[in-house]
Every structure is written in structure tokens, then in C-alpha cells.
Design a protein around this motif. Structure first.
Motif, PDB file in Angstrom:
ATOM      1  N   ASP A  98       0.532  -1.042  -0.306  1.00  0.00           N
ATOM      2  CA  ASP A  98       0.409  -0.154   0.260  1.00  0.00           C
ATOM      3  C   ASP A  98       0.717   1.283   0.104  1.00  0.00           C
ATOM      4  O   ASP A  98       0.578   2.262  -0.579  1.00  0.00           O
ATOM      5  CB  ASP A  98      -1.128  -0.118   1.323  1.00  0.00           C
ATOM      6  N   SER A 153       4.293 -13.359   0.573  1.00  0.00           N
ATOM      7  CA  SER A 153       3.106 -13.181  -0.447  1.00  0.00           C
ATOM      8  C   SER A 153       2.151 -14.287  -0.507  1.00  0.00           C
ATOM      9  O   SER A 153       2.931 -15.144  -0.937  1.00  0.00           O
ATOM     10  CB  SER A 153       3.420 -12.013  -0.637  1.00  0.00           C
ATOM     11  N   GLU A 206      -3.821 -14.300  -3.471  1.00  0.00           N
ATOM     12  CA  GLU A 206      -5.302 -12.974  -2.600  1.00  0.00           C
ATOM     13  C   GLU A 206      -4.159 -11.412  -2.834  1.00  0.00           C
ATOM     14  O   GLU A 206      -4.485 -10.844  -2.374  1.00  0.00           O
ATOM     15  CB  GLU A 206      -5.549 -13.496  -1.653  1.00  0.00           C
ATOM     16  N   ASP A 207      -3.221 -11.726  -2.087  1.00  0.00           N
ATOM     17  CA  ASP A 207      -1.829  -9.783  -1.794  1.00  0.00           C
ATOM     18  C   ASP A 207      -1.609  -9.881  -3.208  1.00  0.00           C
ATOM     19  O   ASP A 207      -2.034  -8.791  -3.295  1.00  0.00           O
ATOM     20  CB  ASP A 207      -0.428 -10.886  -1.088  1.00  0.00           C
ATOM     21  N   LYS A 232      -3.773 -10.486  -5.909  1.00  0.00           N
ATOM     22  CA  LYS A 232      -4.901  -9.705  -6.030  1.00  0.00           C
ATOM     23  C   LYS A 232      -5.039  -8.496  -5.311  1.00  0.00           C
ATOM     24  O   LYS A 232      -5.358  -7.298  -6.347  1.00  0.00           O
ATOM     25  CB  LYS A 232      -6.795 -10.615  -6.400  1.00  0.00           C
ATOM     26  N   GLN A 233      -5.171  -7.933  -4.535  1.00  0.00           N
ATOM     27  CA  GLN A 233      -5.339  -7.021  -3.467  1.00  0.00           C
ATOM     28  C   GLN A 233      -4.603  -5.606  -4.494  1.00  0.00           C
ATOM     29  O   GLN A 233      -4.928  -4.803  -4.134  1.00  0.00           O
ATOM     30  CB  GLN A 233      -5.270  -6.941  -2.194  1.00  0.00           C
ATOM     31  N   ALA A 234      -3.362  -5.992  -4.255  1.00  0.00           N
ATOM     32  CA  ALA A 234      -2.369  -5.217  -5.173  1.00  0.00           C
ATOM     33  C   ALA A 234      -2.797  -4.346  -6.351  1.00  0.00           C
ATOM     34  O   ALA A 234      -3.149  -2.730  -6.832  1.00  0.00           O
ATOM     35  CB  ALA A 234      -1.144  -5.206  -4.604  1.00  0.00           C
ATOM     36  N   TYR A 235      -3.418  -5.412  -6.915  1.00  0.00           N
ATOM     37  CA  TYR A 235      -3.757  -4.744  -8.426  1.00  0.00           C
ATOM     38  C   TYR A 235      -5.320  -4.578  -8.223  1.00  0.00           C
ATOM     39  O   TYR A 235      -5.392  -3.276  -8.747  1.00  0.00           O
ATOM     40  CB  TYR A 235      -4.406  -6.265  -9.703  1.00  0.00           C
ATOM     41  N   LEU A 236      -5.978  -4.857  -7.682  1.00  0.00           N
ATOM     42  CA  LEU A 236      -7.615  -3.983  -7.880  1.00  0.00           C
ATOM     43  C   LEU A 236      -7.282  -2.221  -6.855  1.00  0.00           C
ATOM     44  O   LEU A 236      -8.117  -1.442  -6.641  1.00  0.00           O
ATOM     45  CB  LEU A 236      -8.226  -4.529  -6.164  1.00  0.00           C
ATOM     46  N   LYS A 237      -5.959  -2.444  -5.455  1.00  0.00           N
ATOM     47  CA  LYS A 237      -6.232  -1.223  -5.421  1.00  0.00           C
ATOM     48  C   LYS A 237      -5.341  -0.094  -6.838  1.00  0.00           C
ATOM     49  O   LYS A 237      -6.125   1.035  -6.059  1.00  0.00           O
ATOM     50  CB  LYS A 237      -5.265  -1.522  -4.029  1.00  0.00           C
ATOM     51  N   SER A 238      -4.960  -0.511  -7.374  1.00  0.00           N
ATOM     52  CA  SER A 238      -4.030   0.261  -8.321  1.00  0.00           C
ATOM     53  C   SER A 238      -5.125   0.500  -9.042  1.00  0.00           C
ATOM     54  O   SER A 238      -5.223   2.064  -9.673  1.00  0.00           O
ATOM     55  CB  SER A 238      -2.802  -0.832  -9.325  1.00  0.00           C
ATOM     56  N   LYS A 245      -8.351   1.262  -8.427  1.00  0.00           N
ATOM     57  CA  LYS A 245      -9.290   1.867  -7.413  1.00  0.00           C
ATOM     58  C   LYS A 245      -8.274   3.970  -7.616  1.00  0.00           C
ATOM     59  O   LYS A 245      -8.536   4.234  -7.979  1.00  0.00           O
ATOM     60  CB  LYS A 245      -9.854   1.240  -5.633  1.00  0.00           C
TER      61      LYS A 245
END
Length: 372
Positions: free
Chosen positions: A55, A82, A85-86, A88-94, A96
């Protein structure tokens, strides 16, 4: 130190005194609230535990992205532990945060890296106990991964006497000699590219390129990776290919080389400009050899042969040529039935050309015959 009778803990203490701990964590007079200032992308030393979170990387990129027209070339480091799922969340936050691109890297995921925080050393008693508790299939997978990693990391040399083939062609009017070297199992292990009558600089670059590809093949890089990376690369010399029955057009010398290799060693007949059956006939150079005895050998008189029988190889070549022409004619007819003009694209070699004003446009690769 092990031979002198030192224990593992004693060796660790000696290393800390001699080399240091390589981290500020645990340093005297340094408060916990000050530690974030010293955080780095990866863990520091054996005792380090702090890193910049994913993050933190993403928020820093998001702050700079509005002021940059293109994407940011920045690696987002994630620790060795890692999970999927970690990522996936990094790509999703990128997404957003409206970041145009990112590059995620899990520590220790490569065979080698400049700064390696994953220390490969003897297993501890706890790790050995955990390994013993695993089921047999998991043990097999774990051991196989380590063996394969060690095997790939080393160069596999070719035998001194090796098989292969030599292909002579002309690409855009330039002579090209492609030579291959194979392992005993038929796997490609090296290539040589010779272009005589070319400038010294261009010829040297091609030699160095062939050496680099050969080293990659001998270190375990799959031929598929090279083929996918270099096929359809476009630069001069390019154009018509003369001397290879399977390939008629090429976008560059590099494109031709890896088309030929992919067809010969990977069986990728879709890269050929012939149908699959004709391609196999042309590619397969091994066939029944006709023994010539003294009785049926051509008799010569005054130095001239009087046996006018047509050679078998000439008949085979004529038959293949006829099949190729018939196949091409059928392909052109099918293309015209689908609404195409039947012309061959000079870039990708497909028959999906349509009228675009006074010129032609390829519906496969988007290239035109001269119009913008």
C-alpha cells in the motif's frame, strides 16, 4: 566453525559481531516510532522484519500519477510470504487509485536477484520436522522443485559432435544461412546465423544475437519464449523469402529465423504459408534412401551418362510444388468467397486483405499497402 565445534547460535553471534546485523531494528537509543523512517523494500539482514508495505508503494505512485502523462516504471516489492490474494488486492487497489501500470515482484521468486533476503542455508530442526509431517505427494513436489531449480540454474553443454540442419534462404534479397545444433534427444541447443556480403557491424550483431540465444537455450529458456518474443518483429531487410518452401514472406531476418525454428522444432505449422500436410512433407527431410547397385547405376560412355530416367528427388520436388500451388489457389479462392481480395499481406502473410480506398488493408494485423 562447524568443524571446530561451534554451534549454530554461536556462529550467528560471531557473524553479528564481525559483519553486523545489517538492520537498525534492535539498535540502542532508537525508539520504535523512529523505525518507519528506515523501512526499505525488502527485509534487512537475518533479524530484519520491517518492509514498506505494498500500500505504501501504491499510495506514493497514486500521488505522482496525476502529474505524469504515461505510466510509472516502479516495482512494488512484496515479501516472500505473500499469497495470491495479496497480489489480487494490490492490482485491485492500483485500479481504484487510477494507477496506469504496476509491476509486482515477490521477494525470492527468481533464481537470482541483486539483493536477496531469502537466505538459502541448511534446514533448521523445525523445518526438518515440518517436512517430515508432510504427505508423500507434497514431499515429492518440494524435492522436485529444488532439483529442477538447481538443474536449470546450470548451463547444459552440447555434445562435441552434434546434429542439426543448415537452411539457406534469401530474405528481401539478402542471403541468410541458418545453422542449428541439437542435443542427443533432438532438442535445440544452439543456432548460428551467417550473412555474408553484409556490413561488418550488422554481421557482428547477428553473430552476437545468435550466441545470446544459444546461451539462453542452454540455460533452460524454452524455445517457445524466444519464438513468441521475436516472431512478427518488423525491420529491414524483409519481404519475399526465396529458398524455403514453408515460408514465403517475412517481416525481418529475426522473424524468419524464429518462424523456421518454431516450425521445425515446435511443430507450429500455423506459422507456415503452406497447409499442415504440405509443411510436414517439406520439413521431413528423412525418407527411404534408394540404394544404387552396379547393375542399375547409370552407364557412362565417353564421360556422358545415357540414362535419361528422371531422378526421384526431382519427381518429389515437382509433386510438392504442384500441391503447394493447388493449395495456394484454393486458399485464395476461399479468401475471395469470404469477401477478401485474395492478396497476401506483406506484413503477416495472411490472406485477409480488404479494399481501403485505393489501397488494401489487412484485417489481421492492420497493415496497409501504402495508405495511412
Amino acid at each position: 566453525m562447524l568443524e571446530l565445534g561451534f554451534g549454530k547460535e554461536q556462529i550467528t553471534e560471531a557473524n553479528d559481531v564481525i559483519c553486523g546485523t545489517m538492520t537498525v531494528e534492535g539498535a540502542p537509543y532508537l525508539h520504535e516510532k523512529h523505525l518507519p523512517v528506515f523501512d526499505t523494500a525488502n527485509k534487512c539482514g537475518r533479524r530484519g522484519s520491517r518492509t514498506i508495505s505494498a500500500d505504501g508503494h501504491l499510495l506514493m505512485m497514486a500521488a505522482a500519477q496525476p502529474f505524469i502523462s504515461g505510466a510509472i516504471s516502479k516495482t512494488i516489492n512484496l515479501p516472500f510470504e505473500s499469497t495470491v490474494e495479496d497480489f489480487k488486492q494490490a492490482y485491485l487497489k492500483s485500479w481504484k487509485l487510477s494507477i496506469k501500470a504496476n509491476a509486482l515482484y515477490r521477494d525470492g521468486s527468481k533464481l537470482s536477484q541483486p539483493l536477496n533476503s531469502v537466505i538459502d542455508e541448511a534446514f533448521s530442526e523445525q523445518e526438518i520436522a515440518e517436512f517430515e509431517d508432510k504427505a508423500m505427494p507434497e514431499k515429492v513436489v518440494h524435492i522436485t522443485e529444488r532439483i529442477v531449480t538447481r538443474y536449470i540454474a546450470k548451463r547444459q553443454l552440447l555434445p562435441n559432435r552434434r546434429r542439426g540442419y543448415t537452411q539457406k534462404t534469401k530474405v528481401g534479397g539478402h542471403n541468410v544461412y541458418l545453422r542449428t545444433g541439437e542435443y542427443d534427444n533432438g532438442q535445440l541447443g544452439e543456432i548460428f546465423v551467417d550473412m555474408h556480403r553484409e556490413g561488418a557491424a550488422f554481421r557482428s550483431l547477428m553473430n552476437c544475437f545468435a550466441i545470446s540465444v544459444s546461451l539462453g537455450l542452454q540455460h533452460g529458456v524454452p524455445l517457445e519464449e524466444f519464438a513468441d518474443a521475436f516472431i512478427f518483429q518488423k525491420f529491414e531487410p524483409n519481404g519475399l523469402v526465396v529458398g524455403d518452401e514453408r515460408i514465403k514472406m517475412s517481416t525481418s531476418i529475426i522473424d524468419y529465423i524464429f518462424r523456421d525454428l518454431a516450425i521445425s522444432y515446435l511443430g507450429r505449422t500455423e506459422l507456415s504459408h503452406l497447409d499442415e500436410e504440405a509443411t510436414r512433407k517439406v520439413t521431413d527431410v528423412s525418407g527411404p534412401k534408394r540404394e544404387i547397385s552396379v547393375a542399375n547405376a547409370p552407364q557412362k560412355r565417353n564421360g556422358h551418362s545415357h540414362n535419361k530416367t528422371e531422378k526421384p528427388e526431382n519427381r518429389i520436388a515437382a509433386q510438392i510444388k504442384t500441391e503447394v500451388i493447388n493449395s495456394k489457389s484454393q486458399d485464395v479462392a476461399n479468401a475471395r468467397l469470404k469477401g477478401y481480395t485474395g492478396d497476401v499481406c506483406g506484413t503477416c502473410g495472411s490472406l485477409t486483405m480488404v479494399r481501403n480506398g485505393t489501397c488494401l488493408k489487412c484485417m489481421t494485423c492492420g497493415a496497409t499497402s501504402g495508405c495511412s
